[in-house]
Design an enzyme around this catalytic site. Structure first.
Site, PDB file in Angstrom:
ATOM      1  CB  SER A 397      -0.733  -0.125   1.221  1.00  0.00           C
ATOM      2  OG  SER A 397      -2.070  -1.194   1.025  1.00  0.00           O
ATOM      3  CB  ALA A 398       4.742   2.307   0.444  1.00  0.00           C
TER       4      ALA A 398
END
Length: 703
Positions: A397-398
């Site tokens: 998700s970064a």
């Protein structure tokens, strides 16, 4: 008186010569040739004698080069990271056309005063030394059969072929040399390997005062031998940053094979020491310096008459890095400490290691780069800072900030209208695709809120809009076939999936997953996975470049480690700056700042928001405030790292990107802990905390 009439007698014929005419003619030719030879000799002696005598006395002048110490590598505060330490050395300069028997005698004499290492001597080296004794060579040549000396047509074989046959014959019964002879053989090997008028080191490490004194005393009987100094690379900070700085070859290793022709064309000698990896290799021409030049006068019989220095040489220029060694050490220590916590917790069974990088988001200057490589077989951990640029991982998700920016740039959402449903995705034959929180926690989310709680569902709905998907729950969904190209195109603008251009060799580009199945159909499920960072793999330096582009408002900066190149003064001190690295904008995102503000606000909320599902609220107390985005990706590892057919186990890759201070970003960070068995320890936020707070303290940044 009777008169007697007598007939006159006929004259007798002269006796003919018994020498044939042709022989007489031959004698005449010989006489003529001798006469011509005498005339020519007289002409040479009388008319040309002076000029030919001048030719005999004539000399030739040759330029001989010598090595100089390499330039230093310094940190951003001028502290030496890599220097040169001087050491005593015994060198040999090879004369013109010196014969092996001369070197044999000199090598034997040197053993009286010098002890050298013999562990690299091969059997062939020992035989070469043994046969350099003229008596031994003559004895064994006599034992060669005629077929090894003369070809079938009666012509003599080349000296090289005869010598090889001699070696083959000796080798059959050769039992080796004595310890004393091995000493001489090792010296002879070095001497014979030198080129004419080139200088090599007989011994340049651990030279004793006694050896220097005795050799100095006998220099007159040791032609070509000199007592002087050599240098070797020194590392005042130990192993810190060694994997970034790289290595230099030894004199015995010389030029690497993969770049031999190129370096020789640039004027290098085969035994020159050169950078073989990373910064030492990338900046070889800068660090190498300019060789000294001496003019050597050689007589017609190849004897050196005189030598004069034309150019003393210029020590290599120095590299001033963007990295502050103090901060670098702090990041390395923090990474090591937190990775050890993960090991103690049993989370690193299948782990590759852990990595961290910090850069200035406004310029691209690297502030710190650290890595820990975990050997799963031995469980030993070693420095691997280069993993930041050459290892790829699915980051999770970064990367969602790039997904949201893509939706804004595509026009499917706007800064004021970006609310999407937060309902799970149900595809035929695929497990439900949802977020980490329970289904039904949110009915809908804004882009900012989706970033704060790290909603996978939001990102999938966003991509479905970009792809004009005709989604109906529990039915087959079709997408525009160019959805992968579109998403990756937006990601690439931020540096994800693109080489960053950092000034280090060996940077990886990343790995793109397949876009079509075996039937040529778009992999819809994989496109959805890509939207929340669970498909393509990126390097950590790409993540740092991506978050820096968010932080600075749209400029993708080229990362760099070398801030400037500085000359070395004649007295060894630092000289003037030759070049200064100017920040380089690789591309500018064509989007208004209002788009960036949406993403920045969402990342601010990741740390400082109030939603209970926020993923980095533990960093809220850090002041000045930072913005961040965490990532958790599903990954897989082999149970046996040395067996590509061993079973796979599911693991977790934990990552984080961030920038601070929020209002005026001066540092951007990216960290990753790949293939953990569990991320319950929140190692990504623990490391982020130490990296940011250490930077604040070191640079006196206060709220």
């Amino acid at each position: 008186m009777n008169i007697i009439n007598r007939k006159p007698k006929k004259k007798q014929n002269r006796e003919k010569s018994h020498i044939p005419f042709r022989l007489n003619f031959l004698f005449f030719i010989v006489f003529a040739l001798f006469a011509a030879l005498i005339i020519q000799l007289a002409r040479l002696q009388v008319l040309g004698g002076a000029s030919y005598q001048a030719m005999v006395n004539s000399t030739d002048k040759t330029i001989v080069t010598g090595n100089v110490p390499r330039g230093m590598v310094l940190d951003s505060k001028g502290r030496v990271l890599v220097g040169n330490s001087a050491k005593s050395a015994i060198s040999y300069t090879k004369n013109m056309n010196v014969l092996s028997d001369k070197m044999y005698k000199e090598a034997n004499e040197l053993t009286q005063y010098l002890t050298v290492k013999t562990d690299t001597l091969s059997k062939r080296d020992q035989i070469d030394y043994y046969l350099s004794n003229p008596a031994n060579l003559k004895k064994w040549n006599a034992k060669l059969p005629k077929s090894k000396k003369v070809a079938a047509d009666g012509s003599e074989l080349s000296t090289k072929k005869v010598y090889q046959s001699t070696i083959d014959l000796v080798e059959k019964t050769f039992t080796g040399l004595s310890d004393e002879q091995k000493q001489a053989a090792a010296i002879f090997k070095i001497m014979s390997g030198a080129y004419q008028l080139s200088t090599v080191y007989i011994k340049n490490s651990d030279v004793t005062d006694k050896e220097i004194a005795e050799i100095s005393e006998h220099l007159t009987s040791l032609p070509g031998i000199s007592v002087g100094t050599d240098w070797e690379r020194s590392y005042p900070n130990g192993s810190s940053m060694r994997s970034i700085i790289g290595s230099v070859s030894t004199e015995s290793q010389g030029l690497p094979e993969d770049s031999l022709k190129s370096l020789l064309a640039q004027g290098y000698s085969r035994n020159d020491r050169v950078g073989t990896s990373y910064l030492e290799k990338q900046y070889e021409t800068v660090l190498h310096g300019s060789k000294s030049q001496s003019e050597v006068e050689v007589s017609a019989n190849n004897q050196i008459l005189s030598s004069s220095v034309l150019f003393k040489g210029q020590k290599g220029s120095n590299l001033n890095l963007t990295i502050d060694q103090t901060y670098q050490t702090q990041v390395e220590a923090a990474l090591k400490k937190i990775y050890n916590q993960a090991k103690t917790a049993g989370a690193t069974t299948y782990s590759d290691g852990a990595y961290a990088v910090a850069m200035n988001p406004k310029t691209g200057a690297i502030l710190a780069m650290a890595g820990e490589s975990n050997d799963r077989t031995t469980t030993e951990v070693s420095d691997d800072a280069l993993g930041v640029i050459n290892h790829t991982f699915v980051m999770g998700s970064a990367v969602k900030g790039a997904t949201v920016m893509g939706g804004l740039m595509d026009g499917v959402i706007t800064p004021t209208d970006n609310t999407l449903p937060d309902t799970p995705i149900y595809l035929v034959g695929t497990p439900v695709k949802k977020s980490v929180y329970p289904v039904g926690t949110f009915s809908s989310l804004t882009a900012q809120s989706a970033l704060e709680v790290s909603s996978n569902i939001y990102m999938m709905h966003l991509i479905m809009k970009e792809a004009n998907a005709d989604y109906v729950a529990n039915s087959k969904m079709n997408m525009s076939p160019d959805i992968f190209t579109k998403m990756r195109g937006y990601f690439n603008q931020f540096g994800l999936g693109q080489k960053t251009g950092i000034d280090l060799p060996g940077e990886a580009k990343g790995i793109e997953g397949a876009t079509l199945d075996s039937g040529g159909n778009t992999l819809v499920g994989s496109a959805l996975d890509l939207s929340y960072g669970n498909y393509d793999a990126y390097t950590l330096i790409q993540l740092a470049q991506y978050i820096s582009t968010i932080a600075n408002g749209g400029k993708r900066m080229k990362p760099y480690l070398v801030d400037s190149i500085q000359q070395t003064g004649t007295d060894g001190s630092l000289g003037k700056i030759e070049t200064k690295t100017a920040p380089t904008v690789l591309n500018t995102i064509d989007a208004p700042q209002s788009y960036f503000n949406v993403v920045k606000e969402g990342m601010y909320n990741v740390v400082n928001g109030s939603n209970a599902w926020g993923t980095a609220h533990t960093l809220k107390d850090i002041k000045p405030t930072l913005a961040a985005k965490t990532g958790t990706a599903q990954s897989f590892a082999r149970t046996d790292p040395n067996d590509s057919t061993s079973a796979q186990v599911e693991t977790v890759t934990s990552s984080l990107v961030g920038f601070a201070p929020y209002d005026d970003p001066q540092i951007a960070i990216a960290v990753v802990f790949p293939n953990l068995t569990s991320d319950d320890g929140h190692y990504n936020t623990l490391l982020a905390r130490e990296m940011i707070t250490d930077y604040y303290k070191l640079n006196n940044i206060k709220e």
